[in-house]
Design an enzyme around this catalytic site. Structure first.
Site, PDB file in Angstrom:
ATOM      1  N   GLY A 145      36.768  42.880  45.036  1.00  0.00           N
ATOM      2  CA  GLY A 145      36.465  44.198  45.570  1.00  0.00           C
ATOM      3  C   GLY A 145      36.350  44.174  47.084  1.00  0.00           C
ATOM      4  O   GLY A 145      37.233  44.646  47.800  1.00  0.00           O
ATOM      5  N   GLU A 384      35.581  52.443  49.541  1.00  0.00           N
ATOM      6  CA  GLU A 384      36.295  52.114  50.789  1.00  0.00           C
ATOM      7  C   GLU A 384      35.626  50.961  51.534  1.00  0.00           C
ATOM      8  O   GLU A 384      35.643  50.915  52.773  1.00  0.00           O
ATOM      9  CB  GLU A 384      36.394  53.335  51.718  1.00  0.00           C
TER      10      GLU A 384
END
Length: 401
Positions: A145, A384
């Site tokens: 991630g 993000e």
């Protein structure tokens, strides 16, 4: 929300042209008249029935809101970031899911617009910017991630095309999108090389054989934003689906994320602004001990701090947008985007939480939207790039300055 008195101070708008001012007025009209009245029910139906507002993006596309930062010759709006981001804020003030969806779509178009050949741009970008096609951005994986360059999805040459194998996680618009901007490793990391080397970008159609989408994730907020894992099981695409140079895709991904993080910052400010307005309106109307509760110093000061946090957040993301528009040094732009994303989302969590406190017991039930805004704000600290990673980016820029 239509017709509600806005709390002082009215949000300052830095709009470079009369056209931009007219655009923002149109967006406010659409957001207050079309989005706000249906947002709560749409979020509830998405959570319960897995119904998602796909048609809303078509409507926004026809209104020209899906391609604002891209060139007019390709169907975009030709607007600077300072305008595009304020549009996102206005949308988020009324319906956060839609604002974040627009931000993600714009992010997913970046690789095509920046790195695509003239033929690729002519072929696909106008339909994306016009809303006929919806895009998803496939970078994150379940095992990589924050460390996106450690991705395991592979793309291997096969004749005159490529074969993609692997999976992406936490993909917004998964199952709704018509195309996926996918980042995959096309060559191994050389000894002593960087993990980001050898990553390429592809534009993969949703109907490609071997592409599958898992069931939607059940999230604590943003129910109307469909999020799921996407699997590529030997997905074959033609050579024309490679965007930019082979092995240079990660630079494109990072560039897109700079703008995307500013987008999330703007969405966060929109959520916070909406929560502030709801809290002020409630505090003006709610009476205790014979007077409106806004007149009690403890609560009034809380609202003052909320308003200050929103105004400061807005100024910070607009500063990042101005740097992006001016073509400032990429390191400074990246740091500004990370600072804005971190500060704005942290403040959104604080402001929405305080809004629930202002409403008291009423704020904790679903009759008032502030409880939903609080749940939604939390996600923005994660997407993000987590806020912890953003601090790493800022610290790195300081070390190199």
């Amino acid at each position: 929300m239509t017709g509600r008195r806005r709390p002082f101070p009215v949000p300052e708008r830095r709009l470079p042209t009369d056209e931009a001012a007219e655009l923002l007025a149109l967006v406010r009209e659409i957001a207050e008249g079309e989005l706000a009245p249906v947002a709560a029910e749409a979020e509830e139906r998405a959570a319960r029935l897995q119904e998602y507002p796909r048609d809303t993006y078509r409507v926004l596309g026809k209104a020209g809101l899906l391609g604002l930062p891209y060139p007019e010759e390709h169907g975009g709006g030709g607007q600077p970031a300072v305008v595009h981001l304020q549009v996102l804020e206005e949308l988020a003030r009324c319906w956060g899911t839609v604002a974040m969806g627009v931000s993600v779509h714009v992010l997913a178009c970046h690789a095509l617009a920046r790195a695509g050949t003239p033929e690729q741009v002519r072929r696909w970008l106008p339909d994306l910017l016009g809303g006929d096609l919806l895009a998803a951005y496939c970078l994150s994986e379940s095992g990589s991630g924050s460390d996106a360059a450690a991705m395991r999805t592979r793309a291997v040459r096969d004749g005159d095309g490529w074969v993609l194998t692997g999976g992406k996680a936490w993909i917004t618009h998964a199952g709704m999108a018509d195309v996926y901007t996918v980042f995959a490793r096309t060559s191994p990391v050389a000894d002593g090389g960087r993990a980001s080397d050898g990553i390429s970008a592809f534009l993969v159609p949703a109907d490609a054989a071997g592409l599958s989408v898992a069931a939607p994730e059940h999230k604590m907020g943003f129910a109307g934003s469909r999020t799921a894992q996407v699997t590529f099981d030997g997905v074959r695409v033609g050579a024309d689906r490679l965007l930019g140079e082979e092995g240079r895709g990660f630079a494109v991904a990072k560039s897109a994320l700079d703008a995307g993080r500013l987008g999330i910052a703007a969405v966060a400010v929109g959520l916070a602004q909406g929560a502030l307005e709801d809290a002020v309106a409630y505090a003006r109307e709610r009476e205790q001990f014979g007077r409106p509760v806004i007149e009690f110093q403890g609560l009034g000061w809380m609202l003052a701090d909320m308003a200050t946090a929103v105004a400061a957040s807005r100024a910070l993301y607009l500063d990042g947008a101005a740097r992006l528009d001016a073509g400032d040094d990429p390191v400074r732009v990246r740091a500004a985007a990370s600072m804005a994303k971190t500060f704005c989302t942290d403040q959104a969590v604080r402001v929405t939480t305080d809004a629930v406190q202002v409403l008291g017991g009423a704020g904790y039930v679903t009759d008032h939207r502030v409880e939903r805004l609080m749940r939604e704000a939390k996600l923005l600290q994660i997407v993000e790039g987590t806020n912890q990673v953003q601090r790493v980016v800022v610290a790195g820029a300081l070390a190199r300055s």
